[in-house]
Structures are given as structure tokens and as C-alpha cells.
Design an enzyme around this catalytic site. Sequence first.
Site, mmCIF file in Angstrom:
data_model
loop_
_atom_site.group_PDB
_atom_site.id
_atom_site.type_symbol
_atom_site.label_atom_id
_atom_site.label_comp_id
_atom_site.label_asym_id
_atom_site.label_seq_id
_atom_site.Cartn_x
_atom_site.Cartn_y
_atom_site.Cartn_z
ATOM 1 N N LYS A 168 -8.308 8.055 -28.061
ATOM 2 C CA LYS A 168 -6.995 8.618 -27.730
ATOM 3 C C LYS A 168 -5.940 7.777 -28.436
ATOM 4 O O LYS A 168 -6.043 6.543 -28.468
ATOM 5 C CB LYS A 168 -6.802 8.573 -26.206
ATOM 6 N N SER A 218 -2.936 14.265 -20.053
ATOM 7 C CA SER A 218 -2.440 13.984 -21.386
ATOM 8 C C SER A 218 -3.544 13.790 -22.428
ATOM 9 O O SER A 218 -3.277 13.847 -23.627
ATOM 10 C CB SER A 218 -1.572 12.727 -21.347
ATOM 11 N N SER A 221 -4.998 12.163 -16.107
ATOM 12 C CA SER A 221 -5.166 12.537 -17.522
ATOM 13 C C SER A 221 -6.556 12.360 -18.117
ATOM 14 O O SER A 221 -6.764 12.734 -19.269
ATOM 15 C CB SER A 221 -4.173 11.768 -18.380
HETATM 16 N N1 GLN Z 1 0.233 14.769 -15.516
HETATM 17 C C1 GLN Z 1 0.611 13.457 -15.106
HETATM 18 C C2 GLN Z 1 1.927 13.077 -15.752
HETATM 19 O O1 GLN Z 1 2.461 13.879 -16.415
HETATM 20 C C3 GLN Z 1 -0.468 12.444 -15.404
HETATM 21 C C4 GLN Z 1 -0.463 11.960 -16.791
HETATM 22 C C5 GLN Z 1 -1.494 10.883 -17.018
HETATM 23 O O2 GLN Z 1 -2.405 10.691 -16.227
HETATM 24 N N2 GLN Z 1 -1.309 10.143 -18.095
HETATM 25 O O3 GLN Z 1 2.424 12.011 -15.586
#
Ligand code: GLN
Length: 490
Positions: free
Chosen positions: A74, A149, A173
Site C-alpha cells: 500500500k 482505504s 481499511s
Molecule cells: N473509512 C474510515 C475513514 O475514512 C477508515 C479508514 C482507514 O481505516 N484508514 O477514516
Amino acid sequence: MHTKTIKQLSALLHAKQVSATELTQHYLQRAAASDLNAFLHIDPALSLAQAGAADARFAAASAGPLTGIPIAHKDIFVTEGWRSTAGSKMLANYVSPFNATVVERFGQAGMVTLGKLNCDEFAMGSSNQNSAFGAVLNPWDKLAVPGGSSGGSAAAIAARIAPAATATDTGGSIRQPASFCGVTGIKPTYGRVSRFGMIAFASSLDQGGPMAQTAEDCAMLLGEMVGFDERDSTSLTAAQGNVREDFTRDLAEPLAGLRIGVPKEYFGEGLASDVEAAVRAALEQFVKLGATLVDISLPKTSQSIPVYYIIAPAEASSNLSRFDGVRYGHRASEYKDLADMYKKSRAEGFGREVQRRIMVGTYVLCHGYYDAYYLKAQKIRRLIADDFQAALASCDVIMGPVAPTVAWDLGEKTDDPVSAYLADIYTLSTSLAGLPGMSIPCGFGQGDKNGQRPVGLQIIGNYFAEAKLLGIAHQYQQVTDWHTRAPAGV
Ligand code: GLN
């Protein structure tokens, strides 16, 4: 070749039926031919040099189980050589002078970096549409988001463009994109995997973990990831139990007598019927394997949304203050004075969602609002963690859906950020409590329209229960084939 698991590829490498160089070439070709926008940076020369080194280890009989296996990272993990952008224009040309600890450890194991994977900007989002470099398509249905994400990671595994990927989970995420793309992913206990070189979003929540086709593969990968790192001040120490361990040790453990907690709040209003049906069928499968279902309650589930969306932006606003156009990252080309340079660089470099979070974060931290929002959120965070401990007194693990629906359409929810925040309801509290959680494929739903979209089953355990979660997931994967399914044309 590319439909094989890491375990199978490792056997082929050790039997000298394929070389690391051939394997790497194969996946690089797949990455180049893909139209999913899952990869942001590929550098075949760098990857092939690592593959050559892996082949030398096979020749010298010093190869381990992961030697020669390609892995894509990532783009939140910094890498020497490949650009590290965090999905942001702010870091569009940034090349790190060092590797993240996670990248370093996989390198020492002899894994080959395939490239860097698209993600929501600074990991903020749940659809990968917040990337400055464009959305990632869901390989199951190109009209759907891959989740986020870590959308690039999940899409790459699902489309079999990479056999292994790293991802990070701040509020879901790893689990949510794994669910939306029908792959397996695990978020470890907070503090087990070093955050050194993982571009920070919310430091008290961010946690790295692996994604792959199977729980067994994730167990192999996680074994290289955990362990104390003196360069990360929040890393759990060996004395606290954060030691390298063999996460494959419980894979053969039978499930007879396992008590599975089913939280009533995870099956209430808002859960789509197709997701519910797939998750309930998975629970029935566990009953056939000898487990019993226990009704539990996690009463503060709905409060996890406001609590997370106060704490995570607060920490983000502080972490992102380092991007000021002075030391590294985007700098505006025209400005009047220093203050103007800061303002323009940040206004140009950060996307809308990141700017929104910085504003929310600074607001909840400012004098006068701190007690009302931030401090209150921290107190409820503790109560959320306490709820899990109370629930885990009557069960061994907790299971439920990962998200209320299957993957939504590209473009949906983009103008309504709160609707995307609400869809995080089943993943946020695990992150706030710092517990390990995973997602495994358990079926398909229809979404609203055409095309089959995967459903994930979430499995949550107590601190340090990663081996147990992986064992439970593996037993399920021995009697089901959802994890072996690949999108059409793969
Ligand atoms: N959807 C969540 C956010 O927008 C989690 C994102 C994540 O885990 N990086 O913050």
C-alpha cells in the site's frame, strides 16, 4: 500460476519448478495489463533485481518460506526506490530515503516488491475514490468501488495481480476492502506491527496488516510483520507479549466447543438483507463445524461513529501539520510570504476529504471545544473497549458483517461524506478498542443493480488472538470455496 496461493507458490519455488524471476515477471506483466488502477508505481528493474537476489538464495539453499514471493505495498508504506505518495498530490514525487519496517522485514525474508498500491489519500476514506490518482475499480464489477482505504491492495489480490499485499486499518481499511473484493485480510492488535515508515493518519488507531487469498497465507505474512520496533514509540514490547510467533500454529485446531458471540447491534436496522443472509449462512457453517452461537451486546456500537470521527481527524490534523511545503512534499509555485506559502501549498496539495478532516480535527482540539468533543470522545472510547471485554467474557470470538452493504457504485456517496462514515459502523469500534479483526469471503450479494459483489464475514478476537482468528478462518476455508473464487476473466 497467478491463481495459486502463497503456500502453493512457495512449494513451486522450493521445488525449483519456477524461479523468483519468472514469478516476478509474470505478475509484473499482469500489473501492466490491468485496467483497475490498483498500482500507482511499478519499476520492473527494481523488482527484478530483488527477484535475482531471491533466486541466489535458492541457489545457496538459504531461502525461507516467503523467499521469492512477490508482494505489493500500500502506498502508505515508504519504500526506497519506489515513490511513496499516500495517494496524495502532496507527496506526488516523494521518494523516501528509507524503508518502512514492514517493507524492510519482508525484504529480509526475501520477498520481492512488485510496486506500490493505490489508496485513499492519507488512508482517509472507504471507497478509494479519495485518491489524488483516481479511483480503483472493483475487479468483480467495474461499476463498483473496491472499498478503502486499502482499495488497491484488495483489488490487486482479488484480480490475482499480486499474491500478497500490505494494507493498513485505522477504522476498517483492511477489513472493509477485503470484504468488498472477496479476499482475506487481518488487522492485528494495535501496536503489534511497527508504524515506522507507515505514513501517519491517526497514530492511536493506525495498524498495518496483510491481505491475501487465504487465512493460511495471511498467517505466513503476519509472522514476518509483528514484533517490537524501537523506532516506533507505540510499538508493543516483547515483555508485553509482542514477539514473533508462528501464526500457522492453530490452523489445524478443530472448532468443536468454540463460542461465537453474535452482537445484536451488528444485525439491526441498516444491514442489507443480502449481506445478512450470507453472514448468517457462514455462522451456520461454523455451527456445523462444532461451534455454538452466543447472543451478545455491544451497546455503544452506534457511538463509535462520532467517537472515531472526532479522534481520527484530531490526530490527523496534528500528523498532517508536517506537510508545510518547507521540508518535503508539494510547494506552491507562487506566494507572497511564508504564511501564504504554507496556505497555498496545503490548499493545493491536500484533497477535499483531507482538508475536511484537518478542519474537523483542529476544531475539536481547540480551546473551548476540547472538553466537549475530544475529551468526551476519549472517555467513550474507553467504554467501547470495556464493552468488548464484557462481551468476550461469554464468548471466544465475535462474528458479524464487515459492512452494512456490499460494495457501492463508483460515484455514490462522494457528495455525501457522512453517508460513507455511517457505513463504517461495524469496523470502527474494533479499531477504537485496539482489538484484532479480520474479514474472510463468505458469499455474494447483488448490490442494488447488476453484477455479483462479495460479502465478507468479520471475526474479532481479544488482544493477541491473531493466531486463533486465523485458525478459525482457515477451518472455514477448508469447507467453503468463497476464497478460491476469482472475478470473471482472471
Ligand atoms: N473509512 C474510515 C475513514 O475514512 C477508515 C479508514 C482507514 O481505516 N484508514 O477514516
